[in-house]
Design a protein around this motif. Structure first.
Motif, mmCIF file in Angstrom:
data_model
loop_
_atom_site.group_PDB
_atom_site.id
_atom_site.type_symbol
_atom_site.label_atom_id
_atom_site.label_comp_id
_atom_site.label_asym_id
_atom_site.label_seq_id
_atom_site.Cartn_x
_atom_site.Cartn_y
_atom_site.Cartn_z
ATOM 1 N N ARG A 51 -1.923 -1.318 7.563
ATOM 2 C CA ARG A 51 -1.756 0.133 7.500
ATOM 3 C C ARG A 51 -1.021 0.618 8.754
ATOM 4 N NH1 ARG A 51 -5.013 3.962 4.735
ATOM 5 N NH2 ARG A 51 -6.292 2.201 4.081
ATOM 6 N N GLY B 221 0.708 4.209 10.690
ATOM 7 C CA GLY B 221 0.705 5.670 10.719
ATOM 8 C C GLY B 221 1.843 6.227 11.533
ATOM 9 N N GLN C 32 3.744 10.013 6.080
ATOM 10 C CA GLN C 32 2.406 10.110 6.652
ATOM 11 C C GLN C 32 1.787 8.746 6.922
ATOM 12 O OE1 GLN C 32 -1.069 11.584 4.239
ATOM 13 N NE2 GLN C 32 -0.859 13.367 5.607
ATOM 14 N N GLN C 33 1.918 7.821 5.952
ATOM 15 C CA GLN C 33 1.367 6.485 6.094
ATOM 16 C C GLN C 33 2.266 5.486 5.375
ATOM 17 O OE1 GLN C 33 -3.091 5.781 5.758
ATOM 18 N NE2 GLN C 33 -2.882 7.670 4.570
#
Length: 656
Positions: free
Chosen positions: A2, A4, A93-94
């Motif tokens: 993930r 960011g 955003q991600q």
């Protein structure tokens, strides 16, 4: 994994990381984390027309815009010769990898999720959208940037004549005669035909490499999808060269997810690092049309399949992962092309003969075959297919074969000449052989001894005579005596007509890591200490000691500068595999050596998040902070990290 907004606080940071998905044919989709193409090799559909080669760019990008009554949100990020012209990454955003790259944009009260994957065995890329609309009606506009050129080239408007035809769900684009039709189709909305161009796309990485860095792309029109207030819509966009296709994106996604999950499950590998690498390994195992079998592509974006790379990578990619049928197929493919004792260095296409200019591909074939038999105990294949090829290689190497490859009177193997580069350190610019290693190279002789010992073992196992025992004994007497450099506490790199080359290089580590070696543990420990002190650099080993005046600590610039550093200090990730294996061996597989092996491999969990996300990079600067360079995804880097982790840290080692 993930990521960011901290990863793309600026445009410059956002282009540092790249993503890649593949299709088992040599084709791929790839770009940067923020969606701007910085290489001519980037694109959403780079298709292999003669798998795994003849790769052509068909779809460079698919840019999105969201239009509401109050505002237009441009999600595209593009760089032209005039600078960064569109900044859509500010809405990003991600970015998730689960395992496919998934980009989540948030703007106003709207969320758009975009996932990219390929259909295995097809030249098809799926872009799967989920759009959660806000309080107002909206229109999603998708703008495809189309091309049709060899992925090594760049083109400008006027060089290619594009023709198009509207079809159900979209448009078919035809260009040069040797390329198939590109179909761009969308499950929702309508296609709006118009002829336009995106001018002057700028590839920053190509400029740094001293290459042509500008290109134009054809725009055949756009797709528009209308959304009601609060509506949630799944949209499948497909770019394909196939005649038959489906627009059920969720079903396609599920099938590919299931395939990857089954690969991980079959491998039995434990731990986050191993599971990631099992999935990464899948990208390099490809179908080769010219042979009708499987092969191993050396690296993305630009490498083809090479004999040496394939043999080194085979155990980690196919045996540790329990893809035994693929391993057998690859070994069969290369065994069929063995000629005068030599395995192909690289397959040629368009009906031309393979190139055989390598001394070590055949010797690594022994290693790969031995590992295959260890893991599978498939002695029917070993006796009927592998053993005759191994015996033939030994025969030709002893009597002498092409490129001055032959055994000298001292039992050591010599090869090459000043104008030939036959070992893995093979950089050559025009007539400049950057790292000349003709003569008796240390790893070549270690591989040769290993090959003879394997042949002796198999001859006994298969009830055959072994006629080279005297040669084995001669090699055992002479290898350490000739190659050991007592004053330095390590091994000479090459013995040639001009004497012995005392350059401190990592090739000696291969001699210490092979199944059969003539080196005693004490000398091995001393050599490994020197290697650790001067060559180890977090993600691999330097190719030359920083204390050497020829050392080049930064890999970059034009072709002359890059190749001049390639094996003169640049760090190679694949070398961590033999380094870890040698470390365990010279320390007699002690518990302490296992802990140290784990420490050597631990940084690669972080490396998976850098450069090519989910992969191991090809090379790194020799100087700190060892910045990743070269290919974003390298077969033998992935393979050797995975093999060393499973065999030397988890201690899962099969026996023949």
């Amino acid at each position: 994994m993930r990521f960011g907004k901290g990863e793309w606080r600026s445009f410059e940071r956002g282009i540092e990381k790249e993503w890649l998905v593949t299709n088992g044919l040599g084709g791929y989709a790839s770009s940067t984390l923020i969606g701007v193409n910085t290489r001519k090799y980037h694109g959403l559909l780079v298709a292999s027309l003669t798998p795994p080669v003849r790769r052509y760019l068909f779809l460079a990008k698919l840019d999105e815009r969201l239009e509401t009554p109050r505002r237009i949100y441009n999600l595209a990020t593009n760089h032209t010769g005039g600078g960064v012209t569109e900044f859509g990454f500010i809405h990003l955003q991600q970015v998730l990898f689960n395992p496919f790259p998934t980009f989540i944009y948030s703007f106003g009260d709207i969320t758009l999720q975009k996932q990219v994957f390929m259909i295995y065995g097809e030249n098809s890329t799926v872009i799967l959208y989920r759009l959660i609309n806000g309080a107002e009606p909206a229109i999603l506009r998708l703008v495809p940037l189309v091309n049709c050129r060899n992925f090594h080239w760049t083109v400008r408007r006027g060089q290619i004549d594009f023709r198009k035809e509207e079809i159900p769900y979209g448009v078919a684009v035809k260009s040069i005669p040797q390329c198939p039709v590109l179909r761009l189709v969308c499950s929702e909305g309508q296609f709006n035909s118009r002829d336009d161009w995106f001018y002057d796309m700028f590839y920053l990485v190509e400029q740094k490499r001293g290459l042509d860095a500008r290109e134009d792309h054809f725009i055949p029109g756009d797709f528009t999808i209308s959304l009601k207030p609060g509506e949630i819509r799944d949209i499948t966009f497909l770019a394909t060269l196939e005649d038959i296709f489906t627009l059920d994106g969720r079903a396609l996604q599920g099938a590919e997810m299931k395939r990857l999950q089954e690969l991980v499950k079959r491998s039995g590998c434990r731990g986050i690092l191993a599971r990631h690498l099992v999935r990464a390994a899948d990208s390099f195992i490809v179908h080769r049309q010219s042979t009708g079998g499987k092969s191993i592509i050396a690296g993305y974006h630009w490498f083809n399949d090479w004999g040496r790379d394939a043999m080194i990578a085979l155990p980690g990619l196919t045996l540790v992962t329990r893809r035994y049928d693929d391993a057998r197929d690859i070994l069969l493919t290369y065994s069929r092309y063995c000629k005068d004792g030599l395995l192909p260095n690289v397959f040629a296409d368009n009906g031309r003969e393979a190139l055989y200019n390598t001394v070590d591909a055949s010797l690594w074939f022994f290693w790969a075959a031995w590992k295959y038999l260890q893991y599978t105990r498939d002695h029917t294949f070993g006796r009927k297919v592998l053993y005759p090829v191994l015996r033939d290689i030994a025969h030709h190497y002893i009597k002498g074969t092409h490129f001055n490859i032959g055994v000298d009177a001292d039992g050591l193997l010599a090869a090459g000449s000043p104008d030939l580069q036959l070992t893995w350190m093979d950089a050559k610019v025009d007539q400049w052989v950057v790292t000349p290693r003709h003569g008796k190279a240390v790893e070549i002789n270690a591989l040769w001894y290993n090959a003879l010992c394997i042949l002796r073992k198999l001859a006994a196992l298969y009830g055959d005579t072994f006629p080279y025992q005297e040669l084995v004994e001669k090699h055992e007497r002479n290898f350490v005596r000739e190659f050991w450099y007592e004053d330095g506490g390590y091994f000479y790199d090459v013995i040639g007509e001009d004497g012995k080359d005392a350059s401190l290089r990592p090739n000696q580590v291969i001699a210490l890591s092979l199944p059969f070696t003539a080196v005693d543990a004490e000398r091995g420990r001393r050599a490994m200490t020197r290697v650790w002190q001067e060559l180890y650099a977090t993600y691999g080993l330097r190719t030359l000691s920083p204390g050497d005046p020829r050392y080049r600590g930064v890999y970059g610039g034009d072709r002359w500068q890059r190749d001049g550093a390639y094996h003169q200090g640049t760090v190679w990730s694949w070398l961590i595999g033999p380094f870890v294996t040698a470390w365990r061996r010279v320390h007699h597989y002690s518990p302490a050596s296992r802990l140290q092996a784990a420490r050597f491999l631990a940084p690669f969990r972080d490396q998976l998040r850098d450069h090519g996300v989910g992969y191991i990079s090809e090379i790194f600067d020799g100087n700190e902070p060892v910045i990743p360079r070269g290919c974003i995804a390298q077969a033998w880097g992935v393979a050797e990290v995975l093999r060393a982790y499973v065999e030397d840290v988890l201690e899962i080692r099969p026996q023949i």
